[in-house]
Write a protein that holds these residues in place. Structure first.
Motif, PDB file in Angstrom:
ATOM      1  N   SER A 195       0.819  -1.217   0.000  1.00  0.00           N
ATOM      2  CA  SER A 195       0.000   0.000   0.000  1.00  0.00           C
ATOM      3  C   SER A 195       0.848   1.259   0.000  1.00  0.00           C
ATOM      4  O   SER A 195       0.532   2.243  -0.685  1.00  0.00           O
ATOM      5  CB  SER A 195      -0.932  -0.005   1.218  1.00  0.00           C
ATOM      6  N   GLU A 196       1.941   1.240   0.758  1.00  0.00           N
ATOM      7  CA  GLU A 196       2.808   2.416   0.797  1.00  0.00           C
ATOM      8  C   GLU A 196       3.450   2.659  -0.562  1.00  0.00           C
ATOM      9  O   GLU A 196       3.533   3.799  -1.040  1.00  0.00           O
ATOM     10  CB  GLU A 196       3.885   2.256   1.864  1.00  0.00           C
ATOM     11  N   SER A 201       3.875   7.362  -1.980  1.00  0.00           N
ATOM     12  CA  SER A 201       5.137   7.957  -2.408  1.00  0.00           C
ATOM     13  C   SER A 201       4.948   9.221  -3.240  1.00  0.00           C
ATOM     14  O   SER A 201       5.818   9.616  -4.007  1.00  0.00           O
ATOM     15  CB  SER A 201       5.944   6.928  -3.225  1.00  0.00           C
ATOM     16  N   GLY A 202       3.780   9.848  -3.101  1.00  0.00           N
ATOM     17  CA  GLY A 202       3.491  11.014  -3.930  1.00  0.00           C
ATOM     18  C   GLY A 202       3.130  10.626  -5.347  1.00  0.00           C
ATOM     19  O   GLY A 202       3.110  11.469  -6.247  1.00  0.00           O
ATOM     20  N   LEU A 203       2.821   9.354  -5.546  1.00  0.00           N
ATOM     21  CA  LEU A 203       2.459   8.831  -6.862  1.00  0.00           C
ATOM     22  C   LEU A 203       1.184   8.013  -6.735  1.00  0.00           C
ATOM     23  O   LEU A 203       0.931   7.402  -5.693  1.00  0.00           O
ATOM     24  CB  LEU A 203       3.573   7.935  -7.414  1.00  0.00           C
ATOM     25  N   VAL A 206      -1.998   5.352 -12.742  1.00  0.00           N
ATOM     26  CA  VAL A 206      -2.763   6.057 -13.773  1.00  0.00           C
ATOM     27  C   VAL A 206      -4.171   5.479 -13.837  1.00  0.00           C
ATOM     28  O   VAL A 206      -4.369   4.261 -13.833  1.00  0.00           O
ATOM     29  CB  VAL A 206      -2.069   5.927 -15.143  1.00  0.00           C
ATOM     30  N   GLY A 207      -5.153   6.373 -13.833  1.00  0.00           N
ATOM     31  CA  GLY A 207      -6.541   5.937 -13.894  1.00  0.00           C
ATOM     32  C   GLY A 207      -7.135   5.541 -12.563  1.00  0.00           C
ATOM     33  O   GLY A 207      -8.270   5.085 -12.506  1.00  0.00           O
ATOM     34  N   TYR A 208      -6.383   5.766 -11.483  1.00  0.00           N
ATOM     35  CA  TYR A 208      -6.880   5.370 -10.154  1.00  0.00           C
ATOM     36  C   TYR A 208      -8.099   6.190  -9.768  1.00  0.00           C
ATOM     37  O   TYR A 208      -8.121   7.406  -9.908  1.00  0.00           O
ATOM     38  CB  TYR A 208      -5.782   5.556  -9.107  1.00  0.00           C
ATOM     39  N   ARG A 209      -9.110   5.513  -9.256  1.00  0.00           N
ATOM     40  CA  ARG A 209     -10.302   6.154  -8.718  1.00  0.00           C
ATOM     41  C   ARG A 209     -10.564   5.571  -7.337  1.00  0.00           C
ATOM     42  O   ARG A 209     -10.755   4.362  -7.201  1.00  0.00           O
ATOM     43  CB  ARG A 209     -11.523   5.933  -9.625  1.00  0.00           C
ATOM     44  N   SER A 210     -10.583   6.404  -6.348  1.00  0.00           N
ATOM     45  CA  SER A 210     -10.771   5.916  -4.988  1.00  0.00           C
ATOM     46  C   SER A 210     -12.202   5.451  -4.777  1.00  0.00           C
ATOM     47  O   SER A 210     -13.146   6.129  -5.147  1.00  0.00           O
ATOM     48  CB  SER A 210     -10.438   7.019  -3.978  1.00  0.00           C
ATOM     49  N   GLY A 211     -12.345   4.282  -4.146  1.00  0.00           N
ATOM     50  CA  GLY A 211     -13.669   3.783  -3.817  1.00  0.00           C
ATOM     51  C   GLY A 211     -13.942   3.828  -2.330  1.00  0.00           C
ATOM     52  O   GLY A 211     -14.905   3.245  -1.856  1.00  0.00           O
ATOM     53  N   ASN A 250      -4.798  11.972   3.423  1.00  0.00           N
ATOM     54  CA  ASN A 250      -5.210  10.994   2.420  1.00  0.00           C
ATOM     55  C   ASN A 250      -4.630  11.448   1.083  1.00  0.00           C
ATOM     56  O   ASN A 250      -5.032  12.484   0.545  1.00  0.00           O
ATOM     57  CB  ASN A 250      -6.739  10.948   2.342  1.00  0.00           C
ATOM     58  N   PRO A 251      -3.663  10.706   0.509  1.00  0.00           N
ATOM     59  CA  PRO A 251      -2.972  11.185  -0.693  1.00  0.00           C
ATOM     60  C   PRO A 251      -3.836  11.208  -1.948  1.00  0.00           C
ATOM     61  O   PRO A 251      -3.465  11.824  -2.939  1.00  0.00           O
ATOM     62  CB  PRO A 251      -1.817  10.180  -0.855  1.00  0.00           C
ATOM     63  N   THR A 252      -5.000  10.581  -1.895  1.00  0.00           N
ATOM     64  CA  THR A 252      -5.839  10.546  -3.093  1.00  0.00           C
ATOM     65  C   THR A 252      -6.716  11.775  -3.254  1.00  0.00           C
ATOM     66  O   THR A 252      -7.176  12.070  -4.355  1.00  0.00           O
ATOM     67  CB  THR A 252      -6.747   9.297  -3.088  1.00  0.00           C
TER      68      THR A 252
END
Length: 349
Positions: A195-196, A201-203, A206-211, A250-252
């Protein structure tokens, strides 16, 4: 009915109230000032728990009951004004959990959100939804609501952490659910550190969508947090009310790590005293480094040493003084709820 008749019958108020009561009615004018007060009136009292007193009791608990028997071997930090309610403030729960070498605290899940803040020991671990993370002192570990989690210990010395939950809030809303896992411990489905690496890591992929409403990073190492505080204290002005104070992110989406719990870490240079401050959220402080004193308006100053815990009810005016060394304080509060509902207010002097 004319005004004269109303005035004449006003002397029969007690009988009228009895009649209302029989109809499941009540006069608002008798309770209005308490129901809608001029300012917040928490029931909880400011209170300290000192590590030198609590730790021996935890070790005694370890000698009297196993983690498996207890399911969670925890001493609840009960506010003196809320005894029997398992609350450290009006809206927050906190307890100190002990796990001994070779033990496993069985897997379960619940709708209450939880933070684990590690106070002592190495070799302990938490597994959340199939991913394990090793515990180090000062680490903040998240257990999002309705996620499977268990705890274990591969080391040689006791491991102790503070459990921080929104139990009173969930209880007030009557939305508490709980389920036991079929196995004592979960089967790992992802390697430790996954998970880390993926989110912390500030990354982001691509295409990530938080659920989820909770941060996908579930271990925030103290070493990284402490380094950030060290760099900032030497390079920026210090806030007179909060010192150098950072919130866990929360980084997202840049929000708090959880929708109901807001953890922070702050640093006060040696000799620094904050200006008087209060806010509507209630908070719990843990001193990580140095020595400090907390002065709540109208009460004697309380001295804090490493691992001491202090409960700060909402809208209590307080100051913190760093009396010895750089003081580092962890805290968690219900501030995210206040902000999302538009209720958060603070007062700075």
């Amino acid at each position: 009915m004319d005004s004269k008749h109303l005035l004449k019958n006003s002397i029969d108020r007690s009988a009228f109230y009895k009649e209302l009561d029989s109809l499941n009615l009540a006069p608002l004018w008798e309770v209005l000032r308490g129901l809608v007060p001029a300012d917040p009136r928490p029931i909880a009292a400011p209170c300290a728990w000192h590590w030198t007193t609590v730790r021996p009791q935890l070790l005694a608990a370890g000698a009297s009951i196993t983690a498996e028997e207890a399911e969670r071997r925890v001493l609840v930090l009960e506010n003196p004004n809320l005894r029997g309610k398992s609350q450290i403030t009006d809206t927050l729960y906190a307890g100190l959990q002990l796990i001994l070498p070779g033990e496993v605290a069985p897997a379960h899940r619940h709708t209450q959100s939880a933070l684990r803040f590690v106070l002592e020991g190495t070799g302990g671990y938490t597994a959340v939804d199939g991913e394990r993370t090793t515990m180090q002192r000062g680490d903040l570990i998240l257990t999002p609501f309705w996620t499977w989690h268990d705890h274990g210990h591969d080391g040689t010395d006791p491991v102790i952490w503070m459990d921080c939950l929104d139990v009173p809030l969930v209880g007030f809303l009557k939305t508490g659910f709980r389920e036991e896992h079929a196995e004592t411990a979960q089967t790992a489905s992802r390697p430790e550190g996954y998970s880390e690496a993926r989110y912390g890591s500030g990354l982001l992929p691509v295409g990530y969508r938080s659920g989820s409403l909770t941060s996908p990073v579930f271990n925030y190492p103290y070493s990284r947090t402490r380094e950030a505080l060290h760099r900032l204290v030497n390079s920026q002005d210090i806030d007179p009310h909060l010192g150098i104070c950072l919130r866990y992110l929360n980084p997202t989406n840049g929000d708090w790590v959880m929708p109901t719990l807001g953890p922070t870490m702050r640093l006060l240079p040696e000799g620094f005293s904050t200006s008087s401050y209060r806010s509507t959220d209630s908070a719990v402080f843990v001193l990580m480094e140095g020595e400090a004193s907390i002065e709540v308006e109208g009460q004697p100053s309380v001295k804090l040493k490493v691992n001491d815990v202090f409960a700060m009810p909402g809208w209590c005016k307080y100051r913190i003084h760093a009396s010895k060394g750089e003081c580092v304080l962890f805290s968690f509060s219900d501030r995210p709820v206040h902000e999302k509902l538009g209720l958060f207010r603070e007062e700075k002097e």
